[in-house]
Design a protein around this motif. Structure first.
Motif, short mmCIF file in Angstrom:
data_model
loop_
_atom_site.label_atom_id
_atom_site.label_comp_id
_atom_site.label_asym_id
_atom_site.label_seq_id
_atom_site.Cartn_x
_atom_site.Cartn_y
_atom_site.Cartn_z
N ASP A 31 -0.56 1.30 -6.49
CA ASP A 31 -1.46 2.30 -7.04
C ASP A 31 -1.11 2.66 -8.49
OD1 ASP A 31 0.93 3.48 -6.44
OD2 ASP A 31 0.07 5.33 -5.62
N VAL A 48 -6.23 -0.31 -4.52
CA VAL A 48 -6.14 1.07 -4.01
C VAL A 48 -7.31 1.37 -3.09
CG1 VAL A 48 -6.27 3.50 -4.68
CG2 VAL A 48 -4.81 1.94 -5.96
N SER A 49 -8.51 0.93 -3.50
CA SER A 49 -9.70 1.14 -2.68
C SER A 49 -9.57 0.42 -1.33
CB SER A 49 -10.94 0.65 -3.42
OG SER A 49 -12.09 0.78 -2.63
N ASN A 52 -6.99 2.27 0.84
CA ASN A 52 -7.56 3.50 1.39
C ASN A 52 -8.57 3.21 2.48
OD1 ASN A 52 -6.06 5.08 -0.37
ND2 ASN A 52 -7.66 5.16 -1.93
N GLU A 53 -9.35 2.14 2.27
CA GLU A 53 -10.34 1.76 3.28
C GLU A 53 -9.64 1.30 4.57
OE1 GLU A 53 -14.12 -1.33 3.81
OE2 GLU A 53 -13.10 -1.12 1.87
N LYS A 109 -6.66 2.26 5.55
CA LYS A 109 -6.11 3.46 6.19
C LYS A 109 -7.20 4.22 6.94
CE LYS A 109 -2.28 4.26 2.95
NZ LYS A 109 -1.74 5.17 1.89
N ALA A 110 -8.38 4.31 6.30
CA ALA A 110 -9.49 5.01 6.94
C ALA A 110 -9.92 4.31 8.23
CB ALA A 110 -10.67 5.12 5.98
#
Length: 384
Positions: free
Chosen positions: A115, A141-142, A145-146, A148-149
């Motif tokens: 990141d 990073v996107s 995060n995706e 992790k989501a």
């Protein structure tokens, strides 16, 4: 993110200073060598001396001024060339230092700091490399995060399904256990059977909704598009809820403009949308006396569908989450009504498949579910 120029370390500043000193010394030695060679050449050739003297006497400038001494002109040219060479050497070394900083930043990112952005800027083509690296970091990073989501979503799905299955299953096992012991009287036995059956129906509904939800989220799902006459569909949907509406003293009102409005849609799935929205209104629209089914042609490419009820207001905080999977405005109330928390999420998935949008508005007078659909999802897909 504010970008600044590369900040050199003390060592790098010393290195740059040393580069300048060495370059100046080398240039002075070179200049001295050139001057000595020129003087030796002139001394050995008298014709060259006469030629230089002749030029000095004949070449004049504005106002009758004679040309300067050739030595002065030569020294000026050499001094200018020296400055150019010095600048080129220093700026080249500075760019090398910038490159070292970029490589250092890349090593830092490669160590697991995915990141981390490169925060400085340069005025060379190296900036394109820095911008590409920062774009790659942003994509990484996107993606992280995706991921992790998605992982969190899976955990929540397992947790919610486990909870919603365990609750009725515990009741079923409990009441079947009472029946197994044979100590209850016939009236209680029938009561226990009815409760166990109701709980089993809740589990069946949850399993069905969960299967439908995961199917709709699959990328392989396809719509069976066909011409759909909106007014006729709404009449059929209303007829399916006529008995339940009478029990709750709720009146249906259908408004379609124009009356012959027809769109390309998957009839089975769009009927499921209306079934979910009307069921939601009847179950949770406390105090509602009217449900409106409205359809309006917006323009040549879009239609707006509305399901409105004048029941209890949905809290503002819940409006943003109402289409989330397993979200319930009031958990206790949904437990009593047997809601799975998947109905509105399924509704949104169906609308998404049609390349449409859905939103909810609620005030003290009306709660409105507003759907925007293309007249033909195929055309909407091509344009997008």
């Amino acid at each position: 993110m504010k970008k600044e120029r590369v900040k050199l370390t003390a060592t790098e500043k010393s290195e740059l200073f040393a580069e300048g000193v060495i370059t100046v010394v080398l240039l002075l030695l070179l200049n001295l060598s050139i001057i000595i060679l020129i003087n030796l050449t002139i001394l050995q050739n008298k014709n060259l001396i006469n030629g230089i003297y002749f030029l000095k006497k004949t070449i004049t400038f504005y106002g009758g001024h004679l040309i300067w001494s050739w030595q002065n002109i030569l020294l000026m040219i050499m001094g200018l060339a020296d400055l150019i060479v010095l600048y080129w050497r220093l700026i080249r070394r500075y760019h090398q230092m910038q490159l070292r900083h970029v490589i250092s930043e890349l090593h830092y990112i490669a160590q697991g700091h995915f990141d981390h952005y490169i925060s400085f800027k340069v005025k060379t083509d190296l900036q394109k490399v820095i911008d590409s690296i920062n774009s790659l970091v942003a994509s990484t990073v996107s993606a992280i995060n995706e991921e992790k989501a998605i992982e969190q979503s899976k955990d929540e799905l397992i947790s919610n399904v486990s909870h919603d299955i365990r609750t009725p299953l515990t009741s079923i096992i409990g009441y079947l256990g009472l029946l197994k012991t044979g100590v209850s009287n016939p009236e209680d036995q029938q009561k226990y059977l009815n409760i166990a059956y109701t709980k089993a129906e809740q589990m069946k509904s949850l399993a069905h909704d969960l299967l439908e939800y995961t199917t709709l989220k699959s990328t392989n799902i396809k719509l069976n598009l066909s011409p759909l006459h909106i007014f006729s569909m709404l009449e059929q949907v209303e007829a399916g809820f006529e008995f339940e509406a009478q029990e709750k003293n709720v009146e249906f009102k259908i408004e379609v403009r124009p009356q012959n409005l027809t769109i390309q849609a998957d009839p089975e799935k769009l009927v499921r949308v209306y079934n979910n929205l009307i069921t939601n209104a009847l179950k949770y629209g406390t105090g509602a006396t009217q449900i409106k089914l409205i359809a309006n042609l917006v323009n040549d490419t879009e239609v707006e569908l509305r399901v409105e009820n004048n029941g209890a207001k949905i809290p503002q905080a819940s409006l943003k989450k109402i289409f989330e999977r397993f979200y319930r405005v009031e958990t206790s109330r949904n437990t009593k009504t047997g809601g799975t928390g998947l109905g509105l999420s399924i509704t949104k998935s169906i609308i998404d498949l049609h390349h449409g949008k859905i939103r909810c508005e609620s005030d003290d007078h009306w709660t409105r579910f507003i759907i925007q659909l293309p007249l033909n999802p195929k055309n909407a897909k091509i344009s997008s």
